[in-house]
Write an enzyme that holds these catalytic residues in place. Structure first.
Site, PDB file in Angstrom:
ATOM      1  N   GLY A 361       0.725  -1.064  -0.075  1.00  0.00           N
ATOM      2  CA  GLY A 361      -0.228  -0.065  -0.111  1.00  0.00           C
ATOM      3  C   GLY A 361       0.686   1.216   0.041  1.00  0.00           C
ATOM      4  O   GLY A 361       2.098   1.248   0.284  1.00  0.00           O
ATOM      5  N   PRO A 362       0.167   2.299  -0.308  1.00  0.00           N
ATOM      6  CA  PRO A 362       1.216   3.670  -0.196  1.00  0.00           C
ATOM      7  C   PRO A 362       1.446   3.964   0.923  1.00  0.00           C
ATOM      8  O   PRO A 362       1.118   3.631   2.170  1.00  0.00           O
ATOM      9  CB  PRO A 362       0.071   4.448  -0.813  1.00  0.00           C
ATOM     10  N   PRO A 363       2.518   4.886   1.126  1.00  0.00           N
ATOM     11  CA  PRO A 363       3.005   5.400   2.359  1.00  0.00           C
ATOM     12  C   PRO A 363       2.151   6.057   3.190  1.00  0.00           C
ATOM     13  O   PRO A 363       1.015   6.606   2.992  1.00  0.00           O
ATOM     14  CB  PRO A 363       4.101   6.352   2.030  1.00  0.00           C
ATOM     15  N   GLY A 364       2.286   5.691   4.760  1.00  0.00           N
ATOM     16  CA  GLY A 364       1.311   6.164   5.626  1.00  0.00           C
ATOM     17  C   GLY A 364      -0.008   5.761   5.967  1.00  0.00           C
ATOM     18  O   GLY A 364      -0.881   6.296   6.835  1.00  0.00           O
ATOM     19  N   VAL A 365      -0.299   4.451   5.328  1.00  0.00           N
ATOM     20  CA  VAL A 365      -1.625   3.734   5.848  1.00  0.00           C
ATOM     21  C   VAL A 365      -1.597   2.981   6.692  1.00  0.00           C
ATOM     22  O   VAL A 365      -2.519   2.362   7.110  1.00  0.00           O
ATOM     23  CB  VAL A 365      -2.230   3.000   4.307  1.00  0.00           C
ATOM     24  N   GLY A 366      -0.511   2.807   7.335  1.00  0.00           N
ATOM     25  CA  GLY A 366      -0.452   1.970   8.687  1.00  0.00           C
ATOM     26  C   GLY A 366       0.125   0.555   8.663  1.00  0.00           C
ATOM     27  O   GLY A 366      -0.190  -0.441   9.379  1.00  0.00           O
ATOM     28  N   LYS A 367       1.165   0.024   7.645  1.00  0.00           N
ATOM     29  CA  LYS A 367       1.348  -1.012   7.276  1.00  0.00           C
ATOM     30  C   LYS A 367       2.397  -1.377   8.665  1.00  0.00           C
ATOM     31  O   LYS A 367       2.053  -2.565   9.142  1.00  0.00           O
ATOM     32  CB  LYS A 367       2.238  -0.991   5.945  1.00  0.00           C
ATOM     33  N   THR A 368       3.212  -0.608   8.966  1.00  0.00           N
ATOM     34  CA  THR A 368       4.218  -1.103  10.177  1.00  0.00           C
ATOM     35  C   THR A 368       3.394  -1.183  11.446  1.00  0.00           C
ATOM     36  O   THR A 368       3.703  -2.043  12.240  1.00  0.00           O
ATOM     37  CB  THR A 368       5.628  -0.097  10.252  1.00  0.00           C
ATOM     38  N   SER A 685      -5.012   2.461 -18.618  1.00  0.00           N
ATOM     39  CA  SER A 685      -6.460   2.776 -17.915  1.00  0.00           C
ATOM     40  C   SER A 685      -7.075   4.054 -18.380  1.00  0.00           C
ATOM     41  O   SER A 685      -8.384   4.522 -18.019  1.00  0.00           O
ATOM     42  CB  SER A 685      -6.211   2.685 -16.418  1.00  0.00           C
ATOM     43  N   LYS A 728      -8.838   4.755  -7.214  1.00  0.00           N
ATOM     44  CA  LYS A 728      -9.407   5.880  -8.383  1.00  0.00           C
ATOM     45  C   LYS A 728     -10.640   6.435  -7.752  1.00  0.00           C
ATOM     46  O   LYS A 728     -10.946   7.656  -8.056  1.00  0.00           O
ATOM     47  CB  LYS A 728      -9.314   5.124  -9.782  1.00  0.00           C
TER      48      LYS A 728
END
Length: 817
Positions: A361-368, A685, A728
């Protein structure tokens, strides 16, 4: 070296000349010589054929020169007599004795050997107190020098001095005994007076004594250091013997006994115990000062500290796990559901292997942070490794113990820190691993680590023992998948974390971000109030991201400014309004994409996917009369250019259906531009948006301003599915667009959309371009100028106003379904 002036000729002799290398023959002294040069052999044989057997011995200037001329030898030499001679393998071995000094007056022959007229130089016989003083000093210095050079067999210099008839004979003798260079010896031979010769020799001896004293000092220091080490070794041996007699042990031996006791109590596999006992026996035989002692001790400590069988008990309470995951993270239902599924499997089968998940996912979505919450929910230890920029395979597998400073790899070190064999191990930024290198490929090393069929016998290069990694819960994180090698990606279960909607960001800010920032600044919720409209303004005007990292920074900036007001002006309560944001955060950073409330013919609203989430992208098309061809600008990639060419080919092939005269394509060119030209764009797309823009500009029918679209097109008119649907649609929702046209094959992706987004946006699914154009173009066309008007540069006055009316939001014409 300056030779003496040649004296007046007084009965000169003509003698063969023998040049010699690396030394000088002094009068009165004997010198053995080995002669091999043909010219030198001929000179000696000519001398031996005479009754006197005499010849001139002179030093050559260049020691490397073989073929000599008159200029290659010194002018002053020594007249010598051959005492003994022997032939060996083509060489002459002779013993010569110096008789007197001579000066070469004239070379009379060069072939087959040198022959010259020479004049005898009388030996100087000057005397005086200085000559006597220098003689005594030279005797003392020579005695000291020879004693330093050979202390076991000193030379009786006093006896030699008493036998010398004059000081110059002693000077010649000592000069031949010292390690002087040829120029120094030649200078001593050429000295015109005894005083000058003694001065030269005194200087040579002084230098020699200084060199010998320094050499003796260095040797003494080395001997002292060696003696000190031997002394320490003997003392340690004596101390060890005394301790044995007293029943005591050395600290090193006590440490070995401690390791043996720990090994006896350790719960480790039999194979590991056997290897550890072998290393421990080797350690007992190794001297404590040996380098291998510390290497082996460190290795044994690693074996004893690793959790070979120790593990934590999983908390299998599903309700408890759901509470923790919901408390720490908002939304992310797919990930939470997957963790609960694993807990359910463990509850039914405790021996089940842990999954290997990959959060993308993109940075800052809470993966870590999600990994930490999962560890808390399971009751497991948490360890994190950052793989970004890792180039060396040994960082993961470890270095072999043969190398100095060798260490175990990061995986084994993490398990050592965790203290259990089943921690949750997060491998961060797996998509940013370094490329293949001469030190190995770290991505290839991960293949074994993340393969459940292999990692139960993982061998670290340093440990060199099988360690079971199958109980470890591996979670990797990445921003994109294209940088991850396919074999590695095949070993992981991919879970996508999409960007947040504006409503989700508001919830996250209220539940997590604002309370954390207030706590960090020492403020209470009563002292700082951020109304909903202010929070929305911060999200819309000061952040443009899929995650909430920048939003967290903006809120932190607001909280710090309020903390400053409280400290400086004693302000007790602050409520921030949207009008105060420019003063506190600066000018607005972003402007909303929905500013195009009306669209001119030739403009369509597309949707794009980026690593930071989705984005609204406008496609603009323009007809240019008098030119031909297709012009593409906006830093488009190869795939996107091919989509534009396919769109133009489709429109041309269906020109009759659209009412477009074919001669228009012959007399005009088409320019397609995608704004934000500094940003590279690519992918298939945008096909639907490009064909909509082309149909709009060529038919004069504006596209609907409230509709965004995405989808790949084919030449036969099909609309194919694309990726990133959730991102999108969320981008369209953020921009205020309430109608989206999607490929029908992407219908399954709609279940991932938040409920609020599905309520707010009308989703239109299409299978082909004809259906897409019916949904994206308005029904009211703008009258297109005729071919003649266009060629004359004229356009109907009502065309612009008609375009504006036709491009009005369709929501005013029909309500969304």
């Amino acid at each position: 070296m300056t030779d003496q002036p040649v004296p007046a000729l007084q009965n000169p002799e003509t003698l063969p000349v023998l040049p010699i290398k690396n030394t000088v023959l002094f009068p009165y002294l004997f010198l053995p010589l080995s002669i091999g040069r043909p010219a030198s052999v001929a000179a000696v044989e000519a001398a031996l054929a005479t009754e006197e057997k005499t010849f001139v011995v002179v030093a050559q200037r260049d020691q490397q020169q073989e073929h000599l001329s008159e200029t290659d030898i010194y002018t002053i030499g020594t007249k010598a007599m051959a005492k003994k001679m022997a032939r060996r393998d083509g060489h002459l071995e002779i013993l010569v004795q110096g008789i007197e000094r001579v000066v070469i007056v004239k070379v009379v022959q060069t072939e087959p050997y040198l022959k010259a007229k020479v004049q005898t130089l009388p030996l100087p016989d000057d005397t005086g107190t200085e000559v006597e003083a220098l003689t005594r000093s030279i005797v003392e210095l020579a005695t000291k020098a020879l004693t330093l050079a050979n202390p076991e067999s000193p030379v009786d210099i006093q006896g030699l001095a008493s036998q010398a008839k004059q000081p110059l004979q002693l000077a010649y003798l000592l000069g031949s005994m010292l390690s002087l260079s040829v120029p120094q010896e030649q200078a001593l031979l050429e000295a015109p007076t005894q005083l000058e010769a003694l001065r030269l020799l005194h200087g040579y001896l002084t230098h020699e004594v200084q060199v010998l004293e320094i050499r003796q000092q260095i040797a003494s220091q080395a001997q002292t250091a060696m003696s000190q080490e031997q002394r320490q070794y003997y003392l340690r041996q004596q101390m060890e013997a005394i301790r044995k007699e007293l029943g005591e042990t050395t600290p090193e031996r006590a440490e070995v006994e401690t390791l043996r006791e720990r090994l006896h109590q350790a719960d480790i596999p039999d194979e590991v115990r056997k290897e550890a006992e072998r290393e421990l026996s080797r350690l007992e035989r190794t001297p404590p000062m040996a380098p291998d002692f510390q290497v082996t001790r460190t290795y044994l400590e690693l074996i004893l500290e690793l959790p070979w069988k120790k593990e934590t008990e999983d908390n299998l309470d599903l309700h408890h796990a759901r509470q923790i995951l919901d408390k720490d993270h908002y939304d992310l239902e797919d990930v939470k559901e997957r963790i609960l599924e694993h807990l359910a499997v463990l509850k039914l089968n405790p021996k089940a292997n842990a999954p290997i998940l990959c959060f993308v996912g993109p940075p800052g979505v809470g993966k870590t942070s999600l990994g930490q919450s999962i560890a808390r929910a399971l009751g497991r230890k948490f360890e994190r490794l950052s793989l970004g920029g890792l180039h060396d395979e040994a960082e993961l597998r470890g270095h072999r113990r043969t190398y100095i400073g060798a260490m175990p790899g990061r995986i084994i070190q993490a398990l050592r820190r965790a203290g259990v064999r089943n921690p949750l191990l997060m491998l961060d930024e797996v998509d940013k691993l370094g490329e293949s290198h001469y030190r190995g490929d770290p991505a290839a090393a991960l293949l074994e680590i993340l393969d459940p069929a292999q990692n139960h016998t993982f061998r670290d290069n340093y440990l060199d023992l099988p360690f079971d990694l199958s109980r470890v819960f591996f979670i990797t994180t990445a921003n994109t998948l294209h940088a991850i090698p396919t074999p590695l990606l095949d070993r992981m279960e991919v879970l996508r974390l999409s960007g947040y909607t504006q409503e989700e960001k508001e919830h996250i800010a209220r539940r997590f971000l604002i309370p954390r920032q207030l706590a960090n600044a020492g403020l209470t919720p009563e002292q700082l109030v951020i109304p909903d409209e202010t929070l929305r303004a911060v999200i819309r005007r000061y952040t443009r991201e899929a995650g909430v990292r920048e939003l967290d920074r903006m809120l932190g900036s607001l909280v710090r400014k309020v903390a400053l007001l409280r400290v400086e002006k004693q302000v007790e309560h602050v409520t921030i309004t949207p009008d105060q944001l420019p003063e506190m955060l600066g000018p607005e950073r972003f402007f909303e994409e929905k500013t195009r409330t009306t669209l001119e013919p030739g403009v369509a609203t597309g949707l794009a996917w980026t690593e930071a989430g989705g984005e609204v992208l406008y496609v603009e098309a323009l007809v240019i009369w008098g030119v031909s061809g297709l012009e593409l600008t906006g830093q488009l990639g190869r795939v996107m250019k091919e989509s534009a060419q396919a769109a133009l080919s489709y429109v041309r092939s269906h020109a009759a259906e659209f009412g477009i005269p074919m001669k228009l394509f012959k007399r005009c060119g088409i320019h397609i531009h995608v704004p934000k030209g500094a940003v590279p764009k690519d992918g298939p797309s945008a096909g639907v948006a490009i064909v909509t823009a082309l149909a709009s500009v060529l038919t004069g029918r504006p596209a609907r301003a409230d509709t965004a679209m995405t989808g790949e097109i084919t030449l036969t008119g099909l609309v194919l599915p694309v990726g990133g649907i959730k991102e999108k649609v969320l981008a369209a929702h953020r921009a205020g667009i309430r109608r989206v046209v999607l490929p029908k094959a992407n219908q399954g992706d709609l279940v991932k959309l938040p409920d609020q987004v599905r309520k707010d946006i009308e989703i239109v699914l299409v299978e082909n371009i004809s259906e897409a154009l019916k949904e994206t173009l308005t029904d009211q066309p703008v009258r297109v100028p005729t071919m003649d008007q266009m060629e004359d540069g004229e356009a109907p006055k009502e065309s612009v106003e008609s375009a504006r009316q036709a491009a009005a939001p369709a929501s005013a014409q029909q309500p969304p379904a």
